[in-house]
Design a protein around this motif. Structure first.
Motif, PDB file in Angstrom:
ATOM      1  N   LEU A  66       0.860  -1.181   0.000  1.00 26.27           N
ATOM      2  CA  LEU A  66       0.000   0.000   0.000  1.00 26.27           C
ATOM      3  C   LEU A  66       0.894   1.228   0.000  1.00 26.27           C
ATOM      4  CD1 LEU A  66      -2.936   1.006   0.124  1.00 26.27           C
ATOM      5  CD2 LEU A  66      -2.683   1.138   2.604  1.00 26.27           C
ATOM      6  N   TYR A  67       0.810   2.024  -1.073  1.00 27.45           N
ATOM      7  CA  TYR A  67       1.624   3.223  -1.220  1.00 27.45           C
ATOM      8  C   TYR A  67       0.816   4.431  -0.736  1.00 27.45           C
ATOM      9  CZ  TYR A  67       4.875   0.438  -3.964  1.00 27.45           C
ATOM     10  OH  TYR A  67       5.786  -0.514  -4.364  1.00 27.45           O
ATOM     11  N   ILE A  68       1.315   5.098   0.307  1.00 26.19           N
ATOM     12  CA  ILE A  68       0.614   6.238   0.888  1.00 26.19           C
ATOM     13  C   ILE A  68       1.310   7.531   0.467  1.00 26.19           C
ATOM     14  CG2 ILE A  68      -0.027   7.400   3.033  1.00 26.19           C
ATOM     15  CD1 ILE A  68      -0.523   4.738   4.277  1.00 26.19           C
ATOM     16  N   TYR A  84       3.872   0.405   2.354  1.00 28.44           N
ATOM     17  CA  TYR A  84       3.644  -0.392   3.566  1.00 28.44           C
ATOM     18  C   TYR A  84       3.309  -1.816   3.167  1.00 28.44           C
ATOM     19  CZ  TYR A  84       3.481   3.905   6.313  1.00 28.44           C
ATOM     20  OH  TYR A  84       3.803   5.097   6.917  1.00 28.44           O
ATOM     21  N   ASN A  85       3.848  -2.794   3.931  1.00 30.67           N
ATOM     22  CA  ASN A  85       3.543  -4.196   3.659  1.00 30.67           C
ATOM     23  C   ASN A  85       2.352  -4.646   4.493  1.00 30.67           C
ATOM     24  OD1 ASN A  85       4.494  -4.665   6.262  1.00 30.67           O
ATOM     25  ND2 ASN A  85       6.483  -5.460   5.575  1.00 30.67           N
ATOM     26  N   SER A  86       2.019  -5.934   4.392  1.00 25.04           N
ATOM     27  CA  SER A  86       0.833  -6.459   5.074  1.00 25.04           C
ATOM     28  C   SER A  86       0.987  -6.482   6.593  1.00 25.04           C
ATOM     29  CB  SER A  86       0.509  -7.861   4.564  1.00 25.04           C
ATOM     30  OG  SER A  86       1.597  -8.731   4.795  1.00 25.04           O
ATOM     31  N   ALA A  87       2.223  -6.321   7.086  1.00 22.89           N
ATOM     32  CA  ALA A  87       2.453  -6.213   8.524  1.00 22.89           C
ATOM     33  C   ALA A  87       2.390  -4.758   8.984  1.00 22.89           C
ATOM     34  CB  ALA A  87       3.807  -6.815   8.891  1.00 22.89           C
ATOM     35  N   GLN A  88       1.972  -3.883   8.073  1.00 20.18           N
ATOM     36  CA  GLN A  88       1.838  -2.462   8.333  1.00 20.18           C
ATOM     37  C   GLN A  88       3.180  -1.812   8.670  1.00 20.18           C
ATOM     38  OE1 GLN A  88      -1.611  -1.252  10.608  1.00 20.18           O
ATOM     39  NE2 GLN A  88      -2.651  -3.193  10.274  1.00 20.18           N
ATOM     40  N   GLN A  89       4.238  -2.317   8.014  1.00 21.56           N
ATOM     41  CA  GLN A  89       5.578  -1.769   8.178  1.00 21.56           C
ATOM     42  C   GLN A  89       5.972  -0.998   6.924  1.00 21.56           C
ATOM     43  OE1 GLN A  89       7.514  -5.549   8.663  1.00 21.56           O
ATOM     44  NE2 GLN A  89       7.581  -5.370  10.902  1.00 21.56           N
ATOM     45  N   SER A  90       6.645   0.130   7.117  1.00 17.48           N
ATOM     46  CA  SER A  90       7.178   0.891   6.000  1.00 17.48           C
ATOM     47  C   SER A  90       8.373   0.154   5.421  1.00 17.48           C
ATOM     48  CB  SER A  90       7.595   2.287   6.484  1.00 17.48           C
ATOM     49  OG  SER A  90       8.326   2.959   5.494  1.00 17.48           O
ATOM     50  N   VAL A  91       8.345  -0.115   4.112  1.00 23.17           N
ATOM     51  CA  VAL A  91       9.420  -0.887   3.500  1.00 23.17           C
ATOM     52  C   VAL A  91      10.244  -0.081   2.503  1.00 23.17           C
ATOM     53  CG1 VAL A  91       8.249  -3.094   3.838  1.00 23.17           C
ATOM     54  CG2 VAL A  91       7.871  -1.817   1.724  1.00 23.17           C
TER      55      VAL A  91
END
Length: 222
Positions: A66-68, A84-91
């Motif tokens: 998910l690109y915010i 953001y990945n599925s663990a809600q971490q910025s990658v």
């Protein structure tokens, strides 16, 4: 904020994939003129949660991330986009030299970005420019953008109540006049073949028939 007066909805994106953030599946991601983090609603209009950083204008699902989008409201000259990945971490993150209000997923891992200047940009997920076109609505405050996987759809902001169907080069194929002016955010829901369009304080669910140029409001939320 990018415009005073009342809060207005600058982006609406529907997250449908399990590969997106699981808790956000089948939800609307709504940007409120960079005033808050993204606000997450069910498609029936129930508020669920906030997601991402404060100052977000849009969220775009692409390749399981998910690109915010965060416009720089100080310089008004750039936007930072964070994945953001599925663990809600910025990658990862990158910055583009455009002020972005809305976005949509593109082909081959690209993102479509709608600027506050009436321009639409296609960029890679590293921020490299692939293509761009001018919608002709540079004075429209903000335009929304959505994609059904084949064509693009853009709103006309303050200029009109129209939603334009375009090919990926930006050429207008057809236009529907919805009866609602100041549509700033736009999302396509493939499960119902309908659009969600955001304006001041409200999101409209619209059934649009571009063959007959007709629009029907099926639901109002927020």
């Amino acid at each position: 904020m990018l415009r005073d007066l009342r809060f207005f909805i600058v982006a609406v994106f529907i997250c449908t994939s399990f590969a997106c953030i699981p808790s956000l599946a089948d939800s609307l991601l709504v940007g409120f003129n960079t005033a808050t983090a993204l606000q997450v609603y069910s498609t029936s209009g129930t508020f669920q949660e906030y997601f991402g950083p404060t100052g977000a204008s849009a969220g775009i699902e692409e390749n399981g991330l998910l690109y915010i989008v965060q416009p720089d409201t100080t310089t008004l000259a750039s936007s930072t986009i964070t994945a953001y990945n599925s663990a809600q971490q910025s990658v990862s993150s990158f910055t583009v030299p455009y002020l972005i209000g809305d976005g949509a997923p593109g082909a081959n891992g690209t993102l479509w970005l709608a600027g506050y200047n009436g321009m639409v940009y296609q960029v890679t997920t590293a921020g490299a420019l692939v293509s761009s076109f001018n919608t002709g609505y540079g004075a429209a405050t903000s335009i929304g953008i959505a994609s059904d996987g084949t064509h693009l759809f853009t709103t006309e902001g303050d200029s009109s109540d129209g939603i334009d169907e375009r090919n990926t080069s930006g050429t207008v194929i057809s236009t529907i006049h919805t009866g609602y002016t100041s549509l700033y955010g736009l999302a396509w829901d493939s499960s119902s073949s309908s659009f969600f369009a955001g304006t001041f304080d409200n999101i409209y669910e619209l059934s649009l028939n571009f063959n007959s140029a007709s629009a029907n409001e099926t639901h109002t939320m927020v």
